[in-house]
Design an enzyme around this catalytic site. Structure first.
Site, mmCIF file in Angstrom:
data_model
loop_
_atom_site.group_PDB
_atom_site.id
_atom_site.type_symbol
_atom_site.label_atom_id
_atom_site.label_comp_id
_atom_site.label_asym_id
_atom_site.label_seq_id
_atom_site.Cartn_x
_atom_site.Cartn_y
_atom_site.Cartn_z
ATOM 1 N N HIS A 224 53.660 20.846 -9.418
ATOM 2 C CA HIS A 224 53.735 22.165 -8.652
ATOM 3 C C HIS A 224 55.228 23.085 -8.835
ATOM 4 O O HIS A 224 55.030 23.980 -8.267
ATOM 5 C CB HIS A 224 53.635 21.661 -7.372
ATOM 6 C CG HIS A 224 54.614 20.991 -6.694
ATOM 7 N ND1 HIS A 224 54.815 19.390 -6.635
ATOM 8 C CD2 HIS A 224 55.604 21.390 -5.998
ATOM 9 C CE1 HIS A 224 55.791 19.425 -6.002
ATOM 10 N NE2 HIS A 224 56.612 20.605 -5.509
ATOM 11 N N SER B 179 61.871 18.882 -5.347
ATOM 12 C CA SER B 179 60.634 18.478 -6.021
ATOM 13 C C SER B 179 61.144 18.603 -7.358
ATOM 14 O O SER B 179 61.760 19.334 -7.971
ATOM 15 C CB SER B 179 59.608 19.446 -5.590
ATOM 16 O OG SER B 179 59.086 19.278 -4.233
ATOM 17 N N ASP C 11 50.914 15.176 -10.715
ATOM 18 C CA ASP C 11 51.899 16.292 -10.516
ATOM 19 C C ASP C 11 53.179 15.681 -11.294
ATOM 20 O O ASP C 11 54.554 15.881 -11.070
ATOM 21 C CB ASP C 11 52.430 15.843 -8.847
ATOM 22 C CG ASP C 11 53.445 17.261 -8.515
ATOM 23 O OD1 ASP C 11 53.231 18.351 -9.148
ATOM 24 O OD2 ASP C 11 54.074 17.166 -7.569
#
Length: 465
Positions: free
Chosen positions: A108, A211, A138
């Site tokens: 992402h 992230s 992911d």
């Protein structure tokens, strides 16, 4: 008197200081670990070019030689002017896994990016190539054109223990090289729409920008990729989730070799075994993954797995909850046969399954229920399905329609009007008369399993007579 009191106070203060130092000395010191690893953690930024069209109606013309005509044309675009492009940016973290420039981050973070840039700790900024990305886990693999880069030490998430200290390095809100620490709160967490990742849950402070960054253990080894947080405010609330590094490396190796990921597929829909369902199956305790539906022509059907089977082991790995099964199946090599242990009719049975590659779109069915006449049983009104209804529902020969539910056992079990009852106590239900016959054999006060079809979704419920 005063002297004795003073000495007592001094003694207590000294003890307090010793106690405080003892507690402090018992906490981990992250300074050396951070110093050894922070150079291999990078800041990742992306750009995405988006078309910006005029908001004015088609065919609209600006009046010429009027005040502010040029200014309006500048902001809204004049006739015949091409749509302008604007750049949107995203920010995340990543880490270098090889000295020749391979990096890991989240899918992402780089999703839909036109350009990806990696900023190192020495302030070099390099353009990165996307080798491959997998949305289901992911995970994304990047490559920069550089040599002799600092790298992280890769560990294994399998050896992690709940309560163990871990720490993260990343760029929350763009603040490079930020370090946060905490403990492992849980392992094997299943999140909505993330069936193929057994997440590591921690209380390490993770925020937007973290992230894709690494999660380290006290050996300085990467054990996970920080991926998600649970938050009602948008910020950190004590619940962070990381992708196990074993899962990430399996995915990245496949992306490096072929550019895509092959993931094992069994072809079943499963649910947890509740205490009531365990009692209905005469199991000692709730465990395993209860098979509620089998996809036609799937590996499960070919191997002889049946609706109502409880899968308690896959390739020797115990299945405590239904969420434990998908990651094991997904990571399995589809070239090798898999061993599946099930409980069927109170007996243990071992089946051999040849897995296949997970289809892009897993099969599902939709239902649109129409009522017809029927009977009342077990606190609900049931009705036979007409041929038209069976055609619409995709049901060939079994099942009865629940027309209404009274306040009672059926309602307490969670059965609703519009449900299709497919099985009762492990037996397929042919029609209303057959269901009455099956229900008459059930002992009072005993839990029985009921398989329903609700809007295309199979669900096992526990009904007490």
């Amino acid at each position: 008197m005063y002297t004795r009191l003073s000495r007592s106070i001094i003694f207590i203060v000294m003890l307090s200081g010793l106690f405080t130092n003892a507690v402090a000395n018992g906490l981990p010191d992250f300074t050396d670990l951070v110093e050894k690893n922070n150079k291999a953690v990078v800041n990742i930024s992306t750009t995405q070019k988006a078309q910006q069209h005029s908001v004015l109606p088609e065919g609209f013309e600006f009046p010429e030689n009027q005040p502010y005509s040029d200014l309006l044309k500048h902001f809204f675009g004049g006739q015949g002017q091409r749509p302008r492009q604007r750049e949107s940016r995203s920010l995340g973290s990543g880490f270098i896994i090889s000295n020749d420039g391979f990096l890991l981050t989240n899918h992402h973070v780089v999703k839909n990016a036109d350009e990806i840039f990696v900023r190192l700790q020495d302030r070099r900024e390099l353009k990165a190539e996307l080798i491959g990305s997998d949305e289901r886990t992911d995970v994304a693999l990047l490559k920069v054109d550089a040599k002799d880069l600092p790298v992280v030490k890769l560990g294994s998430s399998k050896s992690l223990k709940v309560g163990e200290w871990v720490f993260a390095i990343g760029s929350p809100f763009g603040f490079d090289s930020s370090v946060t620490a905490g403990i492992v709160s849980a392992k094997g967490r299943s999140l909505p729409k993330e069936n193929y990742v057994p997440f590591i849950q921690t209380d390490v402070a993770i925020n937007p920008g973290n992230s894709g960054g690494p999660l380290f253990n006290l050996e300085g080894e990467v054990v996970g990729i920080n991926s998600q947080i649970y938050s009602r405010s948008g910020g950190f609330m004590g619940l962070s989730f990381a992708i196990p590094i074993d899962v990430a490396l399996n995915v990245s190796n496949q992306l490096k070799e072929s550019g895509h990921v092959i993931r094992g597929w069994l072809g079943v829909r499963i649910q947890d075994v509740t205490r009531e369902l365990a009692e209905s199956f005469e199991m000692d305790k709730p465990q395993g993954a209860l098979v509620a539906q089998i996809v036609p022509d799937s590996p499960a059907e070919k191997a002889g797995i049946q609706v109502g089977d409880v899968i308690i082991s896959f390739n020797g790995e115990s299945i405590s909850r239904s969420s434990s099964l998908p990651p094991l199946v997904g990571a399995a090599n589809i070239k090798n046969k898999a061993r599946v242990t099930v409980i069927r009719n109170k007996k243990t049975k071992v089946l051999t399954v040849t897995l296949e590659n997970l289809p892009e779109d897993e099969q599902a069915s939709a239902t649109d229920v129409t009522e017809s006449k029927g009977n009342s049983i077990l606190g609900m009104s049931i009705k036979n399905l007409t041929k038209q209804m069976r055609d619409e529902l995709g049901i060939k020969q079994y099942g009865v329609l629940v027309a209404s539910v009274d306040n009672g056992n059926a309602s307490n079990a969670g059965i609703r009007a519009g449900d299709i009852i497919m099985q009762l106590d492990g037996q397929s239900v042919k029609n209303t008369q057959h269901m009455k016959k099956l229900a008459s054999k059930i002992k009072e006060g005993k839990f029985i399993s009921v398989l329903i079809n609700r809007q295309g979704n199979p669900i096992f419920l526990a009904l007490k007579k």
